[in-house]
Write an enzyme that holds these catalytic residues in place. Structure first.
Site, PDB file in Angstrom:
ATOM      1  CB  THR A   5      -0.912   0.037   1.234  1.00 53.78           C
ATOM      2  OG1 THR A   5      -0.097  -0.066   2.409  1.00 53.78           O
ATOM      3  CG2 THR A   5      -1.920  -1.101   1.201  1.00 53.78           C
ATOM      4  CE  LYS A   6       2.983   2.247   4.644  1.00 56.91           C
ATOM      5  NZ  LYS A   6       2.059   1.146   4.904  1.00 56.91           N
TER       6      LYS A   6
END
Length: 379
Positions: free
Chosen positions: A181-182
């Site tokens: 998700t980064k």
């Protein structure tokens, strides 16, 4: 139309570097790709020493070990954060003193730190929420005055800056995440940046299960053994190979995310001007690395209804943290202080889809749906 909250971006070189790692015959960590990733951070951001880890959680746990956190030590940190920020120190027996967020930003309120400092305070762990910098000048002054160790939870903050200085370069230690998700991903993965040279040698020992194995392979000792606490914090070479392909395209990825972030902000500004939502506030001292785009609704019920309305048309929007001071695990251990801003963000903050491959027409569809929800004509 189905628009996910997140979609991992592949640069195209990941499979090639994975193949290289497999062909090299070394799949365990600390090979050429591990060293290349660590050097990237050291050279680009000026961190003294970097160690790749299997997660940001592991980097935080290494930090707690390096700071010799003992049972009864107190550690100050924001309540509005992920559980890993606290778990790493609770595992060492620390008592957590939670700080409220700022009214204008989910980052911790520096004015709320001083009353929590006492002779048991060992460390302050800050979180650069959404990749935006905490007010470092005030925080650094407190840590220096009271001789408190500073750890930056920079999980969301790759390529973020405070007054031009890279986030992750202020604390003795800083922890980064490469979760999918980064901005930059490795599926899972993290990195510990060690800015205090006195901690560097021990960090490498803890990283290698408490042994001086890395020094042995450099020829610095003739044998290696168990010399300290440690664990298996080192990821495989395949994780590093995947990550390096991402790091090579950091600027491309960052520019694309910023473009999409700015499109949201500009398009949704009329809603904020009418008081229907709050948009992210970028502090004057901070850059914006476009890690996530959030808006703040007027109530919990309104946020719940907006999430449902978006999901009904295939848009996956989500809320974020539940405050740790009120969690089922640590709530009974909390000292009873009310932290109203942390609760406000927990109740009202909503995150919109933001990823490299989010198309302009998809983003426009999301924006249109939000305007429809608030019954405001965009024209």
């Amino acid at each position: 139309m189905q628009i996910p909250f997140n979609k991992p971006y592949l640069t195209g070189k990941e499979a090639h570097y994975l193949y290289q790692a497999v062909q090299s015959g070394q799949l365990s960590g600390n090979g050429q790709f591990t060293k290349a990733c660590q050097s990237f951070f050291e050279n680009r951001y000026g961190f003294h020493k970097c160690l790749l880890t299997t997660s940001c959680t592991d980097a935080l746990e290494m930090s707690a070990l390096l700071l010799n956190i003992q049972p009864g030590d107190e550690v100050i940190m924001p309540s509005y954060t992920f559980v890993s920020t606290a778990n790493a120190f609770v595992l060492r027996g620390a008592i957590i003193r939670f700080v409220d967020s700022q009214a204008q930003h989910p980052n911790l309120d520096p004015q709320a730190i001083l009353p929590l400092i006492n002779e048991k305070t060992k460390a302050l762990v800050l979180v650069h929420y959404a990749g935006m910098a905490c007010p470092m000048q005030e925080i650094m002054a407190l840590c220096q005055k009271y001789q408190i160790a500073l750890v930056e939870d920079a999980a969301q903050a790759i390529d973020g800056y405070y007054q031009g200085q890279p986030l992750g370069s202020f604390g003795q230690l800083a922890c980064f995440s490469f979760h999918e998700t980064k901005n930059i991903i490795a599926g899972e993965g993290g990195l510990l940046a060690i800015n205090d040279p006195k901690l560097a040698q021990r960090a490498e020992i803890i990283w290698e299960k408490g042994t001086n194995r890395a020094a042995f392979f450099r020829g610095e000792v003739d044998k290696y053994g168990w010399v300290d606490l440690g664990s298996s914090f080192l990821p495989s070479e395949t994780v590093a190979a995947f990550l390096f392909a991402q790091l090579e395209e950091l600027d491309l990825i960052q520019n694309a995310r910023k473009e999409r972030w700015n499109r949201y902000f500009e398009a949704l500004l009329p809603l904020a001007q009418k008081g229907l939502i709050e948009l992210p506030n970028i502090p004057e001292h901070s850059s914006n690395n476009a890690h996530l785009f959030y808006l703040i609704c007027r109530s919990l019920d309104e946020r719940t209804a907006l999430i449902q309305a978006l999901r009904a048309v295939g848009v996956h929007a989500v809320f974020h943290y539940l405050p740790l001071h009120a969690s089922p695990f640590y709530g009974p251990k909390h000292d009873g202080r009310k932290l109203p801003q942390a609760q406000r963000y927990a109740d009202r903050l909503l995150r919109l889809p933001l990823f490299f491959e989010l198309q302009a027409q998809e983003q426009q569809f999301i924006i249109d749906q939000i305007f429809q929800f608030f019954k405001l004509d965009r024209t």
